[in-house]
Design an enzyme around this catalytic site. Structure first.
Site, PDB file in Angstrom:
ATOM      1  N   THR A  43      33.537  34.937  29.834  1.00  0.00           N
ATOM      2  CA  THR A  43      34.803  34.333  29.522  1.00  0.00           C
ATOM      3  C   THR A  43      34.569  32.919  28.807  1.00  0.00           C
ATOM      4  O   THR A  43      35.357  32.231  28.649  1.00  0.00           O
ATOM      5  CB  THR A  43      35.377  34.062  30.914  1.00  0.00           C
ATOM      6  OG1 THR A  43      34.574  33.217  31.779  1.00  0.00           O
ATOM      7  CG2 THR A  43      35.741  35.331  31.428  1.00  0.00           C
ATOM      8  N   HIS A  48      28.502  29.090  34.622  1.00  0.00           N
ATOM      9  CA  HIS A  48      28.919  27.843  35.180  1.00  0.00           C
ATOM     10  C   HIS A  48      28.582  27.770  36.607  1.00  0.00           C
ATOM     11  O   HIS A  48      28.107  28.969  37.211  1.00  0.00           O
ATOM     12  CB  HIS A  48      30.281  27.235  34.952  1.00  0.00           C
ATOM     13  CG  HIS A  48      31.372  28.174  35.411  1.00  0.00           C
ATOM     14  ND1 HIS A  48      31.709  28.367  36.950  1.00  0.00           N
ATOM     15  CD2 HIS A  48      32.230  28.984  34.675  1.00  0.00           C
ATOM     16  CE1 HIS A  48      32.618  29.184  36.699  1.00  0.00           C
ATOM     17  NE2 HIS A  48      33.012  29.575  35.447  1.00  0.00           N
ATOM     18  N   HIS A  51      29.286  30.607  39.001  1.00  0.00           N
ATOM     19  CA  HIS A  51      28.521  32.050  39.029  1.00  0.00           C
ATOM     20  C   HIS A  51      26.894  32.071  39.509  1.00  0.00           C
ATOM     21  O   HIS A  51      26.447  32.888  39.984  1.00  0.00           O
ATOM     22  CB  HIS A  51      28.176  32.374  37.185  1.00  0.00           C
ATOM     23  CG  HIS A  51      29.348  32.599  36.512  1.00  0.00           C
ATOM     24  ND1 HIS A  51      29.683  31.782  35.321  1.00  0.00           N
ATOM     25  CD2 HIS A  51      30.170  33.680  36.673  1.00  0.00           C
ATOM     26  CE1 HIS A  51      30.857  32.122  35.067  1.00  0.00           C
ATOM     27  NE2 HIS A  51      31.132  33.546  35.707  1.00  0.00           N
ATOM     28  N   LYS A  85      44.704  35.420  39.675  1.00  0.00           N
ATOM     29  CA  LYS A  85      44.864  34.864  38.366  1.00  0.00           C
ATOM     30  C   LYS A  85      46.492  34.508  38.493  1.00  0.00           C
ATOM     31  O   LYS A  85      47.438  35.740  38.659  1.00  0.00           O
ATOM     32  CB  LYS A  85      44.606  35.355  37.169  1.00  0.00           C
ATOM     33  CG  LYS A  85      43.049  35.528  37.166  1.00  0.00           C
ATOM     34  CD  LYS A  85      42.326  34.159  36.691  1.00  0.00           C
ATOM     35  CE  LYS A  85      40.887  34.451  36.864  1.00  0.00           C
ATOM     36  NZ  LYS A  85      40.305  35.417  37.057  1.00  0.00           N
ATOM     37  N   ARG A  89      46.423  36.401  31.048  1.00  0.00           N
ATOM     38  CA  ARG A  89      45.286  35.613  30.106  1.00  0.00           C
ATOM     39  C   ARG A  89      45.313  35.971  28.662  1.00  0.00           C
ATOM     40  O   ARG A  89      45.682  36.965  28.233  1.00  0.00           O
ATOM     41  CB  ARG A  89      43.892  35.641  30.644  1.00  0.00           C
ATOM     42  CG  ARG A  89      43.736  35.025  31.807  1.00  0.00           C
ATOM     43  CD  ARG A  89      42.296  34.850  32.388  1.00  0.00           C
ATOM     44  NE  ARG A  89      41.661  35.984  32.861  1.00  0.00           N
ATOM     45  CZ  ARG A  89      40.196  36.205  32.817  1.00  0.00           C
ATOM     46  NH1 ARG A  89      39.574  34.958  32.826  1.00  0.00           N
ATOM     47  NH2 ARG A  89      39.616  37.185  33.088  1.00  0.00           N
ATOM     48  N   GLN A 178      36.627  48.321  36.028  1.00  0.00           N
ATOM     49  CA  GLN A 178      35.262  48.034  37.119  1.00  0.00           C
ATOM     50  C   GLN A 178      34.797  49.022  38.098  1.00  0.00           C
ATOM     51  O   GLN A 178      33.781  49.142  38.334  1.00  0.00           O
ATOM     52  CB  GLN A 178      35.905  46.613  37.744  1.00  0.00           C
ATOM     53  CG  GLN A 178      34.859  46.048  38.762  1.00  0.00           C
ATOM     54  CD  GLN A 178      35.002  44.867  39.215  1.00  0.00           C
ATOM     55  OE1 GLN A 178      35.847  43.905  38.760  1.00  0.00           O
ATOM     56  NE2 GLN A 178      34.604  44.481  40.209  1.00  0.00           N
ATOM     57  N   ASP A 199      37.076  37.437  45.875  1.00  0.00           N
ATOM     58  CA  ASP A 199      38.220  37.756  44.848  1.00  0.00           C
ATOM     59  C   ASP A 199      38.026  39.121  44.273  1.00  0.00           C
ATOM     60  O   ASP A 199      38.904  39.726  43.689  1.00  0.00           O
ATOM     61  CB  ASP A 199      38.630  36.955  43.964  1.00  0.00           C
ATOM     62  CG  ASP A 199      37.434  36.568  43.102  1.00  0.00           C
ATOM     63  OD1 ASP A 199      36.387  36.581  43.315  1.00  0.00           O
ATOM     64  OD2 ASP A 199      37.735  36.140  41.727  1.00  0.00           O
ATOM     65  N   LYS A 234      38.706  21.301  43.708  1.00  0.00           N
ATOM     66  CA  LYS A 234      37.920  22.433  43.172  1.00  0.00           C
ATOM     67  C   LYS A 234      36.342  22.300  43.099  1.00  0.00           C
ATOM     68  O   LYS A 234      36.174  21.013  42.508  1.00  0.00           O
ATOM     69  CB  LYS A 234      38.513  22.844  41.805  1.00  0.00           C
ATOM     70  CG  LYS A 234      39.175  24.214  41.787  1.00  0.00           C
ATOM     71  CD  LYS A 234      39.319  24.996  40.413  1.00  0.00           C
ATOM     72  CE  LYS A 234      40.003  26.120  40.538  1.00  0.00           C
ATOM     73  NZ  LYS A 234      40.773  26.443  39.225  1.00  0.00           N
ATOM     74  N   LYS A 237      33.837  21.008  39.401  1.00  0.00           N
ATOM     75  CA  LYS A 237      34.318  20.488  38.365  1.00  0.00           C
ATOM     76  C   LYS A 237      34.048  19.243  38.071  1.00  0.00           C
ATOM     77  O   LYS A 237      33.966  18.552  39.308  1.00  0.00           O
ATOM     78  CB  LYS A 237      35.839  20.563  38.310  1.00  0.00           C
ATOM     79  CG  LYS A 237      36.484  21.926  38.374  1.00  0.00           C
ATOM     80  CD  LYS A 237      36.537  22.608  36.907  1.00  0.00           C
ATOM     81  CE  LYS A 237      37.116  23.962  36.947  1.00  0.00           C
ATOM     82  NZ  LYS A 237      36.877  24.739  35.940  1.00  0.00           N
ATOM     83  N   THR A 238      33.788  18.488  36.955  1.00  0.00           N
ATOM     84  CA  THR A 238      33.854  16.999  36.959  1.00  0.00           C
ATOM     85  C   THR A 238      34.803  16.504  35.832  1.00  0.00           C
ATOM     86  O   THR A 238      35.529  17.185  35.483  1.00  0.00           O
ATOM     87  CB  THR A 238      32.363  16.636  36.259  1.00  0.00           C
ATOM     88  OG1 THR A 238      32.068  17.276  34.880  1.00  0.00           O
ATOM     89  CG2 THR A 238      31.336  17.110  37.221  1.00  0.00           C
TER      90      THR A 238
END
Length: 430
Positions: A43, A48, A51, A85, A89, A178, A199, A234, A237-238
RNA sequence: GGUGGGGUUCCCGAGUGGCCAAAGGGAUCAGACUGUAAAUCUGACGCGCAAGCUUCGGUGGUUCGAAUCCACCCCUCACCA
C-alpha cells in the site's frame, strides 16, 4: 532463548489476540517444524511500524524452528482490503503496485533468514492469482463462499450497515482472494498457520474454511493485537506521518528518537512487542526503573533494540552519536570532525543559500524542512525557542538572517546548529 | 432509471446571504512544569515577517455582497425500479 514454549512466550508478551483452538495449535507447533505465513499488501513503497510486529512475529517463529513465508500481496494490493476500513479505497495502478511489491520484498528480506534449504520463503500472490480466469474463479473458488457469511463478518459490517458508506464488489471480494492465498500456500508449501493483525481474523478464518473444503486439511490461525497507545492516539505516527522502516523515508536517527520518546505508560509493553529481550529481563528493567525513580532506562533500551533490529548496529551507533551530541546540552564540546560526522550520520542538514539578505528566518527554516510553515517558526521565535549555535533568537531578528548566519559566528567557519523547540535540530553548513 | 440524503480548512463536525479564514472536538506544533515521559495550564493551528492573498466537490449565474440562493455537472450513500 527461554525454555518455555513459543505460545507461552507470546502470551507473556501479550502478542496473541486470538487463535484457533489453542490446544490444537500448541500440539501442532510441538509436533515439528510448521510452515506459517503472513501477508503484506503493498500500500506504499515501504513497510512502516505497523508491519513490524507481524514481521518480528515471523522471526520469532523462525527462531523456534518453524518456517515462515512472507507473502507480498501483489494481487491483493490491487484490490484493497476493506477490513475495518471506514471508506472505500482508491485503487492504485498496476505498475505502482508492482513497483511497491518489489520494494517490500527487498525490505522483508532483511528481517528473516531466507537462506538454506529450509529457510524462509518469499512469495507473491500475484503469481497464482493473475492468471485465474473469471469463470474458474467463480466456479472453483467462489462456490465455496456463502455471501450470507461474508456479509455477516464483523470486518465489513460497518461498511454494509452504516449509512453513508458502502462497499464495492471489488473490495468485498478481497476476503476470497486472501482465502485463496491460504489455500494455495497450503497446497504448495504445506502452510498450516496464518498470522496477521487482529483485523485479519475474518479473512483468515475464511481461508481456513477454504483449505478444509478444497484441500481437506485442518489449518490454524493466530492474530496479533492492535498496538495501542495509552493516551488513545494512533501508534506509529509522528508529525511527519508514519514511521517507515526505509531509512530513506525515516532516518535511523529519527527512528531512534521516535522510540526514545515513548511514554512511560507504554514502554514496557512495547519492549515486549518490539524486541527479542526475554520477558523476565523486561520485567527486571521495569522493576529497576521503579526502584530508581527519576528517568527510566526503558526508553533508551527500547530505542537501541528496535533501531538495531531495523537498521543495524552501525546505524544505531550513528543515531546515538547524534543524540548524545545534541541533547547533552554542551555543543561546545563538539570538534570540527564531530560536525562533519553529524552530517554523515544523518542529522537533517542543508546548505545555506548564497545570499541571505532578502531571506527571513521563517522562510529559511521552512525551506530547510525544520518546520512545515512560517507560523510555527514565528510562534517559536516569539517564545525564544529558536537557537542558532546556542544563541536564542527573537521575532525582531526574523529579517536578520544575514547577520545571524554571519561567517564570524559559524562554528569552525562553516557550521550552524539550529534548534527549534526542544527536539528539532538542523545543521546548516556554508 | 426514479426518489431522498450527502460532499466544509489534516480528521470528525457546526455553519444555510453580510458579524466567516469559517463554531466545537481530535490530531499536530511551541511555551511553562518535567525526564527528549505523562498529566495540567498557555499560545498557535489555510498561506504570508507584514500589508495582504487564496479556500468551503466542479463550472457558470443571481446579488453591493455567497460556504450559504439558482442552473448544470461530477462523486457518493440509501431506498425503490
Amino acid at each position: 532463548m527461554s525454555k518455555r514454549n513459543l505460545i507461552e512466550d507470546l502470551k507473556a508478551r501479550d502478542l496473541i489476540a486470538q487463535t484457533t483452538s489453542e490446544e490444537e495449535l500448541v500440539e501442532h507447533l510441538e509436533s515439528g517444524s510448521v510452515t506459517l505465513y503472513c501477508g503484506f499488501d503493498p500500500t506504499a513503497d515501504s513497510l512502516h511500524l505497523g508491519h513490524l510486529v507481524p514481521l518480528l512475529m515471523l522471526k520469532r517463529f523462525q527462531d523456534y524452528g518453524h518456517r515462515p513465508i512472507a507473502l507480498v500481496g501483489g494481487a491483493t494490493g490491487l484490490i484493497g482490503d476493506p477490513s475495518f476500513k471506514a471508506q472505500e479505497r482508491q485503487l492504485n495502478s498496476a505498475e505502482v503496485v508492482q513497483n511497491w511489491s518489489e520494494r517490500l520484498k527487498a525490505q522483508i528480506s532483511q528481517f528473516i533468514d531466507f537462506g538454506g534449504e529450509d529457510g524462509a520463503i518469499l512469495a507473491n500472490n500475484f503469481d497464482w492469482t493473475s492468471n485465474v480466469d473469471v469463470l474458474s474463479f467463480l466456479r472453483d473458488i467462489g462456490k465455496h463462499f456463502s455471501v450470507n457469511k461474508m456479509i455477516s463478518k464483523e470486518s465489513v459490517k460497518q461498511r454494509i450497515d452504516r449509512d453513508g458508506e458502502g462497499i464495492s464488489f471489488t473490495e468485498f471480494t478481497y476476503q476470497i482472494l486472501q482465502s485463496y492465498d491460504y489455500q494455495k500456500l497450503n497446497e504448495l508449501y504445506g502452510c498450516s498457520l496464518q498470522i496477521g493483525g487482529s483485523d485479519q481474523w475474518g479473512n483468515i478464518t475464511g481461508g481456513i474454511e477454504l483449505v478444509r473444503r478444497m484441500n481437506s486439511k485442518s489449518v490454524h490461525a493466530l492474530t496479533l493485537p492492535l498496538i495501542t497507545k495509552s493516551d488513545g492516539t494512533k501508534f506509529g505516527k509522528t508529525e511527519g506521518g508514519a514511521v517507515w522502516l526505509d531509512p530513506k523515508k525515516t532516518s535511523p536517527y529519527a527512528f531512534y528518537q521516535f522510540w526514545l520518546q515513548t511514554p512511560d505508560a507504554d514502554v514496557y509493553r512495547f519492549l515486549k512487542f518490539f524486541t527479542f529481550l526475554d520477558v523476565e529481563r523486561i520485567d527486571e528493567i521495569e522493576a529497576e526503573d521503579k526502584a530508581r525513580e527519576g528517568r527510566p532506562e526503558a526508553q533508551r533500551i527500547l530505542a537501541e533494540e528496535a533501531t538495531r533490529l531495523v537498521h543495524g548496529e552501525q546505524a544505531l551507533e550513528a543515531a546515538r552519536r547524534i543524540t548524545e551530541a545534541l541533547f547533552s546540552g554542551d555543543h561546545s564540546a563538539l570538534d570540527e570532525n564531530d560536525y562533519s560526522q553529524l552530517q554523515l550520520d544523518g542529522l537533517p542538514s542543508s546548505q545555506l543559500p548564497e545570499s541571505l539578505s532578502e531571506l527571513s528566518l521563517t522562510s529559511l527554516l521552512v525551506e530547510a524542512g525544520v518546520a512545515s510553515n512560517g507560523k510555527q517558526v514565528k510562534d517559536a521565535l516569539q517564545r525564544s525557542a529558536v537557537m542558532i549555535n546556542d544563541q536564542s533568537c527573537s521575532m525582531d531578528q526574523n529579517m536578520e538572517a544575514e547577520a545571524l548566519f554571519g561567517k564570524e559566528s559559524a562554528r569552525f567557519g562553516r557550521f550552524f546548529l539550529v534548534k527549534l523547540g526542544k527536539k528539532k535540530h538542523h545543521l546548516f553548513f556554508v
